[in-house]
Design a protein around this motif. Structure first.
Motif, PDB file in Angstrom:
ATOM      1  N   GLU A 160      36.622  54.802 -15.481  1.00  0.00           N
ATOM      2  CA  GLU A 160      37.077  55.724 -14.429  1.00  0.00           C
ATOM      3  C   GLU A 160      38.146  56.660 -14.998  1.00  0.00           C
ATOM      4  O   GLU A 160      39.041  56.220 -15.711  1.00  0.00           O
ATOM      5  N   LYS A 161      37.997  57.967 -14.720  1.00  0.00           N
ATOM      6  CA  LYS A 161      38.996  58.916 -15.226  1.00  0.00           C
ATOM      7  C   LYS A 161      40.091  59.118 -14.175  1.00  0.00           C
ATOM      8  O   LYS A 161      39.791  59.361 -13.012  1.00  0.00           O
ATOM      9  N   ILE A 162      41.316  59.016 -14.637  1.00  0.00           N
ATOM     10  CA  ILE A 162      42.437  59.101 -13.686  1.00  0.00           C
ATOM     11  C   ILE A 162      43.430  60.150 -14.173  1.00  0.00           C
ATOM     12  O   ILE A 162      43.896  60.086 -15.309  1.00  0.00           O
ATOM     13  N   ARG A 163      43.738  61.143 -13.333  1.00  0.00           N
ATOM     14  CA  ARG A 163      44.758  62.155 -13.698  1.00  0.00           C
ATOM     15  C   ARG A 163      46.111  61.675 -13.223  1.00  0.00           C
ATOM     16  O   ARG A 163      46.267  61.198 -12.094  1.00  0.00           O
ATOM     17  N   LEU A 164      47.097  61.836 -14.082  1.00  0.00           N
ATOM     18  CA  LEU A 164      48.444  61.373 -13.752  1.00  0.00           C
ATOM     19  C   LEU A 164      49.426  62.528 -13.873  1.00  0.00           C
ATOM     20  O   LEU A 164      49.435  63.229 -14.884  1.00  0.00           O
ATOM     21  N   THR A 165      50.242  62.714 -12.871  1.00  0.00           N
ATOM     22  CA  THR A 165      51.269  63.756 -12.929  1.00  0.00           C
ATOM     23  C   THR A 165      52.527  63.180 -13.571  1.00  0.00           C
ATOM     24  O   THR A 165      52.597  61.984 -13.858  1.00  0.00           O
ATOM     25  N   ARG A 166      53.553  64.063 -13.758  1.00  0.00           N
ATOM     26  CA  ARG A 166      54.801  63.649 -14.404  1.00  0.00           C
ATOM     27  C   ARG A 166      55.550  62.579 -13.619  1.00  0.00           C
ATOM     28  O   ARG A 166      56.471  61.940 -14.128  1.00  0.00           O
ATOM     29  N   ASP A 167      55.175  62.372 -12.353  1.00  0.00           N
ATOM     30  CA  ASP A 167      55.804  61.300 -11.582  1.00  0.00           C
ATOM     31  C   ASP A 167      55.608  59.939 -12.235  1.00  0.00           C
ATOM     32  O   ASP A 167      56.390  59.021 -12.041  1.00  0.00           O
ATOM     33  N   PHE A 168      54.536  59.782 -12.989  1.00  0.00           N
ATOM     34  CA  PHE A 168      54.174  58.464 -13.512  1.00  0.00           C
ATOM     35  C   PHE A 168      54.587  58.226 -14.957  1.00  0.00           C
ATOM     36  O   PHE A 168      54.369  57.165 -15.487  1.00  0.00           O
ATOM     37  N   PHE A 169      55.125  59.257 -15.632  1.00  0.00           N
ATOM     38  CA  PHE A 169      55.545  59.004 -17.028  1.00  0.00           C
ATOM     39  C   PHE A 169      56.678  59.937 -17.437  1.00  0.00           C
ATOM     40  O   PHE A 169      56.858  61.006 -16.859  1.00  0.00           O
ATOM     41  N   GLU A 170      57.432  59.483 -18.442  1.00  0.00           N
ATOM     42  CA  GLU A 170      58.423  60.310 -19.132  1.00  0.00           C
ATOM     43  C   GLU A 170      57.763  60.851 -20.399  1.00  0.00           C
ATOM     44  O   GLU A 170      56.760  60.319 -20.868  1.00  0.00           O
ATOM     45  N   ILE A 171      58.386  61.890 -21.007  1.00  0.00           N
ATOM     46  CA  ILE A 171      57.900  62.368 -22.303  1.00  0.00           C
ATOM     47  C   ILE A 171      58.946  62.081 -23.373  1.00  0.00           C
ATOM     48  O   ILE A 171      60.133  62.331 -23.181  1.00  0.00           O
ATOM     49  N   LYS A 172      58.448  61.548 -24.501  1.00  0.00           N
ATOM     50  CA  LYS A 172      59.355  61.305 -25.625  1.00  0.00           C
ATOM     51  C   LYS A 172      58.753  61.991 -26.848  1.00  0.00           C
ATOM     52  O   LYS A 172      57.543  61.913 -27.083  1.00  0.00           O
ATOM     53  N   GLU A 173      59.632  62.673 -27.613  1.00  0.00           N
ATOM     54  CA  GLU A 173      59.122  63.275 -28.847  1.00  0.00           C
ATOM     55  C   GLU A 173      59.339  62.299 -29.994  1.00  0.00           C
ATOM     56  O   GLU A 173      60.422  61.776 -30.176  1.00  0.00           O
ATOM     57  N   VAL A 174      58.258  62.059 -30.772  1.00  0.00           N
ATOM     58  CA  VAL A 174      58.382  61.118 -31.888  1.00  0.00           C
ATOM     59  C   VAL A 174      57.887  61.772 -33.170  1.00  0.00           C
ATOM     60  O   VAL A 174      57.117  62.736 -33.151  1.00  0.00           O
TER      61      VAL A 174
END
Lengths: 560, 560
Positions: free
Chosen positions: A385-399
């Motif tokens: 199943e394909k699920i779209r997630l907005t920024r509400d569900f994750f943080e962004i980290k640069e690595v």
């Protein structure tokens, strides 16, 4: 040609059943000659390189040739007379009757037939031109069977074994894979004797290189060799390989290296440099898989004929087989140093995912951690199943991530040798006439290593004790591994001529003195000079002479 | 088998396209091994005999196989399941399911199916058994094409070239003709890995002899060799060849000679004498062309398998081809002395013929003079008309005539070698384990001459200057023609083991001392002993060692 038939180099196949065009037999002398040429090829292109030789089936399942393009592109256009039902290869028939070079497409042929109102030799009209695939087809197994073809080139057996091969070479480029063997081409109406065959012998080398590094470690060995090159604009150059690459006449160093090595091989087996040139294919002449291609051409009684093709096949074959088989045919190539790359990664917010997705939350979080983020939203797949997630569900980290290398589909440079034409050319270029003792002599000046009969043992007189002593020496030389013949029929002079004609480099004669001091004479084919040596030294002297082009005079007392 | 796949001896063909039973690839090491076995075969059966080797097409026109009998007799009986449509070779399926040996005729199979109510593995019923020809068929040329087959044996190419060949040998018996190459057999459902192949490699020798003189000039060489023979009554003998011929166990001396020479060849390539036997075919087991046949059988992991067949094919093939082609395939054999024969000849009476036959009288007289008289009347043919003449028209004179010899269709003794099975057997019989420095070691004890990689060059440490010096030596050995590998990966002990496993007889190690005195060590695979030698001596020492089974200790200072 008469000599080749009479003395046992080549024979028409199926002769007692009235023959069949496009097939011939290697008779005893021709067979030995071709096998010896193959062995020298092996020294040049297998043993002396980072190259392995394999041997794969001649029958190939149809999947192979669908992927390679031969099932669709390996065709000639045929025309059939509606009166006598003879079938011709259209472009050859047009060339013969109208002296017109025409592209072998259905449309082009149709136009020529109409414009020139071309008829069959019997006067009949031709029907519609039609394509004919040049592969022989067969079926494997019982019942309906599985569609299969006889291979049109040895190369495909190498490409489809590429995974095994790159593993054999521990995935380290460049490496090469060679194959020597039969290939088949169901020619529509072959007419040119040994030049156009339905069954022929190839020696092919597929040399796999990094697409961005078309260099060869041994290029220096041949860089200053001077060759005759005819480029695709029909311009002739006498030029070193180094200059030819620098000026862009030859596209890259690997191609140039194998052009140079090919020339050295051809010279080593006795093809004449002044009757050898390398000609670049014109843009409309290339095979469906090649980007750049050079033919080695030799001047023979048929005119200039192609004897070797050296093509840059790029990644065409490996990419096609990867696509059609679903297998990954790339190689992992490490960078000299790992490269650092900045990437944006998602850090799942469990406190948002949990309430929203319940039991799925954990799987979604795991999928998120693997994803590289490029925008504000991310799509993950969980249990199909394909699920779209907005920024509400994750943080962004640069690595920073290290990349050790990349997967690369190698390019392949292919020198492909037509062994039948090469054998024939060697025979033509070796054929010579001179005058010995006031009489014309026919002599085949084959390189000693190539001679089909290496030594002939001749009793001076065809009676005891000469014959028995000669037979004993024949037995000794055979046990030592020399291709040896015994001959007591006719005068000694006539027998020498017989062996000159088939290129035997040395004749041993048992004469009166043999019974006094255990010596015999060795006669050299080219100089007709003779030296006298001990029978007990014969084996090592012949071995030494056959492996080199040394003068016999260093090996014994001059005779006569 | 796992080692053969992993290390590059044999691979499944068409692997990326899910494979095809009955085909496999000779990977680099297997290819070298088989080629080397072929070369030794050539020394034994071509160079050392009055034998010539030829190479004829793999595709044969149908006339050849109609005459040879293959078009009708080269069949197996197949059964097809009416439910799942799987096709089986009937006798193999019956053997597998019922452990029953059954003749492969339609009637015999039908009976077994009924009596035992044999079903397909899927539970389905079988339809009527049907014959399946085991030749692959194809078409030559455009349009409808000409029917052709892939050869089921190399032998037919020799028989149909017999006129040319007997001429090559100046019509002097005995002589032999050999051929090495591919042959094909469209097996119904091959299952036994490399043992039952659809495409395989044969080395065949057709040795032509006078039917009344089945002797061989070199029989003495093998006459006292002791062999294991299993006769057609399943009785085992340990016996010399001389006795076997004397007792009539082996039908003639030529067969016995080639049985002996075959054994010597097989021992020379490393097949174990205690795992080798010669088994005579039972009367119902022989091929359609053979009168007597012996198989060399080797004991392998598949049990006893046939690796060579030695058959007396009599004049079957030559007579059939003579009949079907209309060509005379006999040889004129002169008697030791011309034979005198008394014959009755007719002397025409012109004074009677003239009045009776007028203008025809002269022609009748000429015809009469050629006729041999047996009774009181004679029939002659003049201009297509048959005329009977009574004694009124001729006198009888008795004359002595000389006959110089007779025309003879030679018999042929055929040793036929299955090179794939032989290669496989050599590998199995060479595989060994021992303990070195307390650890188990896998080692392939191939004869040195057969080693696919002849020498491995190993820098003691995988860094400069060891690696560059090693690569220089690799270059030198490759130029000298040795199959050489370079390896710097892993500990030196692990690398030795790697080359022991593939049968490499010698490893060269570059160590610290190399840079002091220009020496390297040579390590012997079998003893694991090492000697130190000068780099400048390497080439001749290796050549000497590889051609013999000499101990390395004679070639340098013992190391460690």
């Amino acid at each position: 040609m008469e000599m080749l038939l009479r003395r046992g180099f080549l024979w028409q196949s199926f002769e007692i059943y009235r023959g069949m065009a496009g097939f011939f037999d290697y008779a005893p002398l021709g067979n030995n000659l071709r096998r010896k040429i193959e062995n020298i090829w092996r020294e040049f292109f297998v043993i002396d390189e980072r190259v392995a030789e394999i041997d794969t089936p001649l029958i190939g399942i149809e999947e192979v040739f669908i992927a390679s393009g031969h099932a669709t592109s390996f065709v000639d256009t045929a025309i059939e007379c509606q009166n006598c039902h003879r079938v011709y290869r259209a472009d050859h028939y047009i060339k013969e009757k109208l002296n017109l070079e025409v592209e072998s497409s259905i449309d082009a042929i149709k136009e020529v037939l109409e414009v020139y109102d071309l008829k069959c030799e019997c006067g009949g009209k031709f029907g519609e031109p039609f394509p004919m695939n040049l592969m022989f087809s067969t079926k494997i197994g019982a019942g309906k069977g599985k569609n299969a073809y006889l291979r049109p080139e040895t190369a495909q057996g190498i490409f489809i074994a590429f995974k095994r091969l790159s593993n054999y070479f521990r995935e380290k480029l460049p490496f090469g894979v060679a194959q020597i063997g039969r290939a088949f081409r169901n020619e529509i109406s072959p007419r040119q004797g040994v030049i156009r065959l339905r069954e022929f012998n190839q020696a092919e080398l597929e040399f796999f290189v990094h697409p961005a590094e078309k260099t060869h470690p041994n290029f220096r060995e041949v860089a200053s060799d001077v060759l005759t090159l005819v480029d695709k604009f029909d311009k002739t150059h006498r030029i070193t390989l180094e200059e030819a690459v620098k000026k862009g006449i030859i596209a890259n160093e690997v191609l140039a290296y194998f052009i140079g090595k090919t020339r050295r091989f051809l010279l080593a087996i006795g093809i004449k440099d002044e009757k050898l040139r390398f000609r670049q294919h014109k843009d409309d002449e290339k095979a469906h898989y090649a980007t750049d291609c050079w033919d080695a051409e030799a001047l023979t009684s048929y005119g200039w004929i192609e004897i070797v093709g050296i093509a840059d096949r790029t990644d065409y074959d490996l990419s096609r087989h990867a696509k059609f088989s679903g297998e990954d045919l790339s190689i992992f190539v490490p960078y000299p140093k790992p490269i650092s790359v900045k990437k944006k990664r998602a850090i799942p917010k469990m406190n948002a995912l949990g309430p929203a997705f319940k039991s799925k939350a954990k799987k979604i979080a795991e999928a998120l951690e693997k994803v590289e983020v490029s925008g504000e939203e991310v799509e993950v797949e969980v249990d199909g199943e394909k699920i779209r997630l907005t920024r509400d569900f994750f943080e962004i980290k640069e690595v920073e991530e290290e990349i050790a290398g990349e997967r690369v589909v190698p390019h392949v440079i292919e020198p492909s040798f037509g062994l039948d034409r090469i054998t024939f050319t060697v025979l033509e270029h070796s054929f010579d006439k001179d005058v010995v003792e006031g009489e014309e002599r026919k002599v085949l000046r084959l390189k000693r290593r190539l001679a089909p009969v290496e030594v002939a043992v001749l009793p001076l007189l065809s009676r005891e004790p000469f014959t028995t002593r000669a037979m004993e020496i024949v037995g000794m030389l055979k046990k030592a591994g020399f291709y040896t013949e015994y001959d007591d029929s006719g005068s000694i002079g006539r027998r020498y001529r017989r062996y000159d004609e088939i290129g035997t480099p040395f004749c041993i004669t048992i004469d009166h003195q043999t019974f006094e001091d255990g010596t015999v004479t060795i006669r050299d084919r080219d100089t007709t000079g003779q030296v006298r040596v001990k029978i007990s030294d014969l084996t090592w002297i012949l071995r030494e002479l056959l492996m080199s082009e040394k003068n016999i005079e260093g090996f014994g007392e001059k005779f006569r």
